[in-house]
Structures are given as structure tokens and as C-alpha cells.
Design a protein around this motif. Structure first.
Motif: not given
Length: 146
Positions: A1-30
Motif C-alpha cells: 500500500m505504501f508503495i502505491v501511495i508514494n508512487a502517486v505522491g511522486y506523480l503529483g510532484y511531477v505534475f504540480h511542477g509542470w502545472a506551477g510553470d503553466r498556471f502560476g505556482r501560488r495558485n497551484v499550491i493553494a
């Protein structure tokens, strides 16, 4: 279970890095932290069974851990170069008293008769949601042009 949860968290890290560049970091974080708070609240209030708990916890981690990739650059963008290290260090240092305060609040709730579910809901899920909401008061930095 923890492997799945951490893998999804990693995908979130990659996605939010891209989204922060595209849509503005403050709004993506919020929005990410607010979504995480809602997903954790759903996990605590309505999830029944292992699959539902793991799915909601994984999605909560996607939106909790992911925005930190945008936060790395956002903290640097918020301060002038003269005080950038001091501002970022202060933000990092303030997390320690926050962790102590959260533990004290949960302890006080448990002593007053609440259970762990209520403590996690108020301190964890609501705290995460409010952290995202407070981010809207932070400095707005323009998104990178594509």
C-alpha cells in the motif's frame, strides 16, 4: 500500500511542477493543498474498506506532496535576492513550532474526549485545507510565458 501511495505522491510532484510553470505556482499550491484537505476529510468521513482508504489517501498525497515541487521555486520568487535565504529559512524554521502546536492541539482534543478521527479531521484535513486557503494571501508571481 505504501508503495502505491508514494508512487502517486511522486506523480503529483511531477505534475504540480509542470502545472506551477503553466498556471502560476501560488495558485497551484493553494488549490493542491485545499484539494488534499478535502480528500483527507473524505477519507476520514466516508471511506469504507481498504480500497477506498488507499485511493483517497493516495489522491490526498498527490495534492499534498505535489505542490512542494512548485513551492521550491515559489519561495525563491517571493523574496528579493538580498533576503531570499533569510525568508526561506524563516519559513522552514516556523514548521517546527507548528508541528509542536499540532501535537498539543491533538493531545488536548484527546484529553477532552475526542477520538483520533476527530483530531485528524480538525488538525490534519482542516489544517491542510486552511493552509491552501491562506496561500491566496501570498504574493502573486506571474506564470512563465509559454
Amino acid at each position: 500500500m505504501f508503495i502505491v501511495i508514494n508512487a502517486v505522491g511522486y506523480l503529483g510532484y511531477v505534475f504540480h511542477g509542470w502545472a506551477g510553470d503553466r498556471f502560476g505556482r501560488r495558485n497551484v499550491i493553494a488549490f493542491g493543498w485545499m484539494a488534499s484537505g478535502v480528500l483527507f476529510a473524505l477519507m476520514l468521513l466516508v471511506a469504507q474498506g481498504t480500497f477506498a482508504v488507499v485511493a483517497l489517501y493516495s489522491l490526498g498525497m498527490f495534492f499534498l506532496v505535489g505542490p512542494y515541487s512548485a513551492m521550491l521555486f515559489y519561495m525563491g520568487e517571493c523574496y528579493d535576492t538580498r533576503c531570499r535565504a533569510s525568508g526561506t529559512s524563516f519559513i522552514n524554521a516556523i514548521s517546527q513550532p507548528g508541528a509542536i502546536a499540532a501535537g498539543a492541539i491533538v493531545t488536548a482534543m484527546l484529553v477532552a474526549g475526542s477520538d483520533w478521527n476527530q483530531g485528524a479531521l480538525i488538525v490534519g484535513a482542516l489544517g491542510t485545507f486552511l493552509s491552501g486557503f491562506v496561500m491566496f494571501g501570498a504574493r502573486k508571481v506571474p506564470a512563465l510565458s509559454q
